[in-house]
Design an enzyme around this catalytic site. Structure first.
Site, PDB file in Angstrom:
ATOM      1  N   ARG A   1      42.557  39.542  49.503  1.00 31.85           N
ATOM      2  CA  ARG A   1      42.391  38.262  48.828  1.00 31.85           C
ATOM      3  C   ARG A   1      41.001  38.123  48.184  1.00 31.85           C
ATOM      4  O   ARG A   1      40.759  37.220  47.384  1.00 31.85           O
ATOM      5  CB  ARG A   1      42.606  37.129  49.828  1.00 31.85           C
ATOM      6  CG  ARG A   1      43.173  35.806  49.255  1.00 31.85           C
ATOM      7  CD  ARG A   1      42.249  35.019  48.344  1.00 31.85           C
ATOM      8  NE  ARG A   1      42.886  33.875  47.736  1.00 31.85           N
ATOM      9  CZ  ARG A   1      42.833  32.624  48.206  1.00 31.85           C
ATOM     10  NH1 ARG A   1      42.172  32.362  49.317  1.00 31.85           N
ATOM     11  NH2 ARG A   1      43.450  31.647  47.571  1.00 31.85           N
ATOM     12  N   SER A   2      40.107  39.014  48.486  1.00 31.52           N
ATOM     13  CA  SER A   2      38.739  38.904  48.003  1.00 31.52           C
ATOM     14  C   SER A   2      38.583  39.527  46.625  1.00 31.52           C
ATOM     15  O   SER A   2      38.731  40.736  46.464  1.00 31.52           O
ATOM     16  CB  SER A   2      37.790  39.609  48.990  1.00 31.52           C
ATOM     17  OG  SER A   2      36.553  39.896  48.387  1.00 31.52           O
TER      18      SER A   2
END
Length: 215
Positions: free
Chosen positions: A12-13
């Site tokens: 998700r980063s």
């Protein structure tokens, strides 16, 4: 002599995505093995993180990650869909998360095979590189094949061995914190953490001091 390092990383980063291709290229061009150790993102570990942040945090992060991608010539587009289901207005994290658990368990299954760096890079290129509906059709299967892995095999393991995989993922997070940080992407080399996509050259510099050589 081949050096080794651990890369703590999240699907998700955006900064994890912006770092992984450069770390993969460094491992390919030098006598270096990078063990990617996936962790669950803050949205899972600390669901109220986004609600507690400064109002400017999100807009600045969006601006910064786009310019970092432009600066390095990395394809970048909004994730469609986002690996985390989240209300954009309220920043609240949904209770049901159909993507991130599967992705992270797949990443850990790839780590068991010593191929998580390539796997996570190929999948991240779908998610953050602008692919529409990356979770549908053959997108993930093709990305997994490019990492010399089989998606059906990884998916079966992610379902059948989910508890053990989650234990390993939790251990990755503990190892990251023991090394001296909590966020991603963080490369840990010789006990020293290098946090962020803007620390790659510094990490390389430190490894060169310890004998890093081109292949």
């Amino acid at each position: 002599m081949t050096l080794t390092a651990d890369l703590f990383w999240s699907f998700r980063s955006p900064y994890s995505y912006l770092a992984i291709g450069r770390y993969r290229a460094l491992a390919a061009s030098h006598e270096l093995t990078i063990n990617l150790r996936p962790v669950y993102p803050l949205a899972i570990r600390q669901p109220d993180f986004f609600e507690r942040n400064h109002p400017n945090w999100l807009s600045y992060t969006m601006r910064d990650m786009i310019r970092v991608a432009q600066f390095h010539g990395i394809p970048f587009g909004p994730p469609r869909p986002d690996p985390i289901v989240q209300n954009v207005t309220t920043r609240a994290i949904a209770a049901e998360q159909p993507y991130i658990y599967r992705l992270t368990r797949l990443g850990q299954a790839a780590s068991r095979r010593g191929k998580s760096l390539g796997f996570c890079h190929e999948v991240a290129r779908l998610i953050w590189g602008g692919a529409q509906d990356w979770h549908l059709g053959d997108h993930l299967a093709d990305a997994t094949r490019r990492a010399d892995l089989d998606l059906a095999e990884l998916d079966a393991e992610a379902v059948e061995d989910a508890e053990s995989l989650d234990t390993e993922i939790a251990a990755n997070q503990v190892a990251l914190e023991i090394a001296g940080h909590w966020g991603v992407p963080t490369l840990v080399f010789d006990g020293e953490p290098f946090f962020g996509q803007d620390r790659i050259e510094m990490a390389k510099w430190r490894m060169e001091q310890k004998g890093l050589r081109p292949r």
